[in-house]
Design a protein around this motif. Structure first.
Motif, mmCIF file in Angstrom:
data_model
loop_
_atom_site.group_PDB
_atom_site.id
_atom_site.type_symbol
_atom_site.label_atom_id
_atom_site.label_comp_id
_atom_site.label_asym_id
_atom_site.label_seq_id
_atom_site.Cartn_x
_atom_site.Cartn_y
_atom_site.Cartn_z
ATOM 1 N N ILE A 21 35.848 -9.671 8.306
ATOM 2 C CA ILE A 21 36.668 -8.191 8.926
ATOM 3 C C ILE A 21 37.946 -8.732 9.339
ATOM 4 O O ILE A 21 39.217 -7.465 9.037
ATOM 5 N N ALA A 22 39.074 -9.905 8.933
ATOM 6 C CA ALA A 22 39.930 -9.812 8.296
ATOM 7 C C ALA A 22 39.949 -9.284 6.705
ATOM 8 O O ALA A 22 41.481 -8.721 6.855
ATOM 9 N N LYS A 44 36.153 -7.103 -1.249
ATOM 10 C CA LYS A 44 34.770 -7.957 -1.868
ATOM 11 C C LYS A 44 34.016 -8.723 -0.852
ATOM 12 O O LYS A 44 33.571 -10.437 -0.664
ATOM 13 N N VAL A 45 33.919 -8.040 0.586
ATOM 14 C CA VAL A 45 32.645 -8.116 1.377
ATOM 15 C C VAL A 45 31.291 -7.138 0.393
ATOM 16 O O VAL A 45 32.311 -5.444 -0.156
ATOM 17 N N GLU A 46 30.147 -6.819 0.515
ATOM 18 C CA GLU A 46 29.294 -6.443 0.361
ATOM 19 C C GLU A 46 28.831 -5.166 1.310
ATOM 20 O O GLU A 46 29.457 -5.192 2.735
ATOM 21 N N TYR A 51 28.848 -1.625 6.808
ATOM 22 C CA TYR A 51 27.747 -1.183 7.842
ATOM 23 C C TYR A 51 28.018 -2.448 9.034
ATOM 24 O O TYR A 51 27.933 -1.424 9.916
ATOM 25 N N ARG A 52 27.344 -2.931 9.068
ATOM 26 C CA ARG A 52 27.377 -3.948 9.449
ATOM 27 C C ARG A 52 28.139 -4.113 10.850
ATOM 28 O O ARG A 52 28.325 -4.214 12.301
ATOM 29 N N ASP A 55 30.909 -1.125 13.876
ATOM 30 C CA ASP A 55 30.921 -0.473 15.029
ATOM 31 C C ASP A 55 32.032 -1.585 15.998
ATOM 32 O O ASP A 55 33.346 -1.611 16.596
ATOM 33 N N LYS A 56 31.884 -2.760 15.564
ATOM 34 C CA LYS A 56 32.815 -4.369 15.509
ATOM 35 C C LYS A 56 34.658 -3.999 15.476
ATOM 36 O O LYS A 56 35.230 -4.474 16.378
ATOM 37 N N LEU A 57 34.694 -3.269 13.712
ATOM 38 C CA LEU A 57 35.838 -2.639 14.079
ATOM 39 C C LEU A 57 36.640 -1.885 14.760
ATOM 40 O O LEU A 57 37.853 -2.025 15.041
#
Length: 270
Positions: A21-22, A44-46, A51-52, A55-57
């Motif tokens: 997330i950072a 550099k995040v898949e 997508y997963r 929601d948390k962001l």
């Protein structure tokens, strides 16, 4: 860049947020609004992982999603939005603190977790502060035989939080102290001020009657011994009703021999 990423990852981790997330937030902040595909390359995040995490962001108020020509564009929200999450963490922490007494009562009903005597050892400044923090949870008066003032052994913000907590819980303190305490208190208040306990009474006892070499507090079924002399800081809490009652009787006998303290009356009226 590495320094920025490390700092943000560390801060987000303290808030319970994943390092990815950072990375996503930093990529948005650095490169501007992006699609999922673009964000996957810059952070550099898949893609599937992004997508997963969407929601948390969103729940953390870190991103905003806009629709541009049937494409979702993600952009960074102001970092100040984290104040909402921080406030929630503060509320959660307060709730945990408030519910601790209930958990203690529940455990106390279990005979296996309630031996006749329990001894808890503490070491160092943080251990001392934890012992100090335990006192306002009492359901009884707190009786103290004090060797030294507490302020120099805690930071002032912690001390005043403890004072506020004790006052909020309307905890009553009675304290007996000697010459060393008088000297330390006079030196402290010569240059500093701090909030005061509302429900507090103290008396002075001459070392000819009883020399005080360490501090002790008694409340509920607890007798706590504090030591912070010669750079050595440690403490012991003994949980035993008979021992607490015995030390309570000892305190009352000293209280009768001690003199009402008048040296700091002006300070208490401030």
């Amino acid at each position: 860049m590495l320094t920025d990423a490390t700092a943000i990852r560390t801060y987000f981790a303290k808030l319970g947020l994943e390092s990815e997330i950072a990375d996503i937030y930093l990529a948005l902040h650095t490169s501007g609004p992006q699609t999922i595909s673009e964000l996957s390359r810059t952070s550099k995040v898949e893609r599937t992982r992004i997508y997963r995490l969407i929601d948390k962001l969103l729940e953390s108020n870190l991103i905003e999603v806009e629709s541009h020509y049937k494409r979702g564009i993600i952009k960074a929200a102001p970092i100040a939005n984290l104040q909402i999450l921080i406030s929630q963490k503060e509320q959660d922490l307060k709730s945990l603190q408030d519910e601790l007494g209930l958990i203690e009562q529940v455990l106390a009903t279990n005979s296996l977790s309630n031996p006749a005597t329990r001894v808890q050892f503490y070491n160092g400044p943080e251990g001392y502060k934890q012992m100090f923090w335990n006192e306002p949870s009492t359901k009884s008066e707190v009786l103290c035989i004090i060797y030294d003032i507490a302020q120099p052994h805690t930071n002032i913000k912690f001390f005043e939080r403890w004072v506020d907590r004790a006052n909020e819980h309307q905890v009553h303190y009675r304290e007996i102290h000697g010459d060393h305490f008088r000297k330390s208190k006079k030196a402290w208040y010569a240059t500093k001020t701090n909030r005061q306990l509302k429900y507090y009474d103290d008396r002075y006892i001459s070392p000819k009657i009883f020399p005080i070499t360490h501090s002790m507090t008694i409340y509920d079924n607890v007798v706590a011994f504090y030591n912070w002399r010669d750079g050595e800081i440690f403490g012991i809490e003994i949980y035993n009703q008979d021992i607490a009652d015995s030390q309570r009787a000892f305190f009352e006998s000293l209280w009768q021999k001690a003199e009402p303290e008048t040296m700091f009356d002006n300070l208490r009226k401030q």
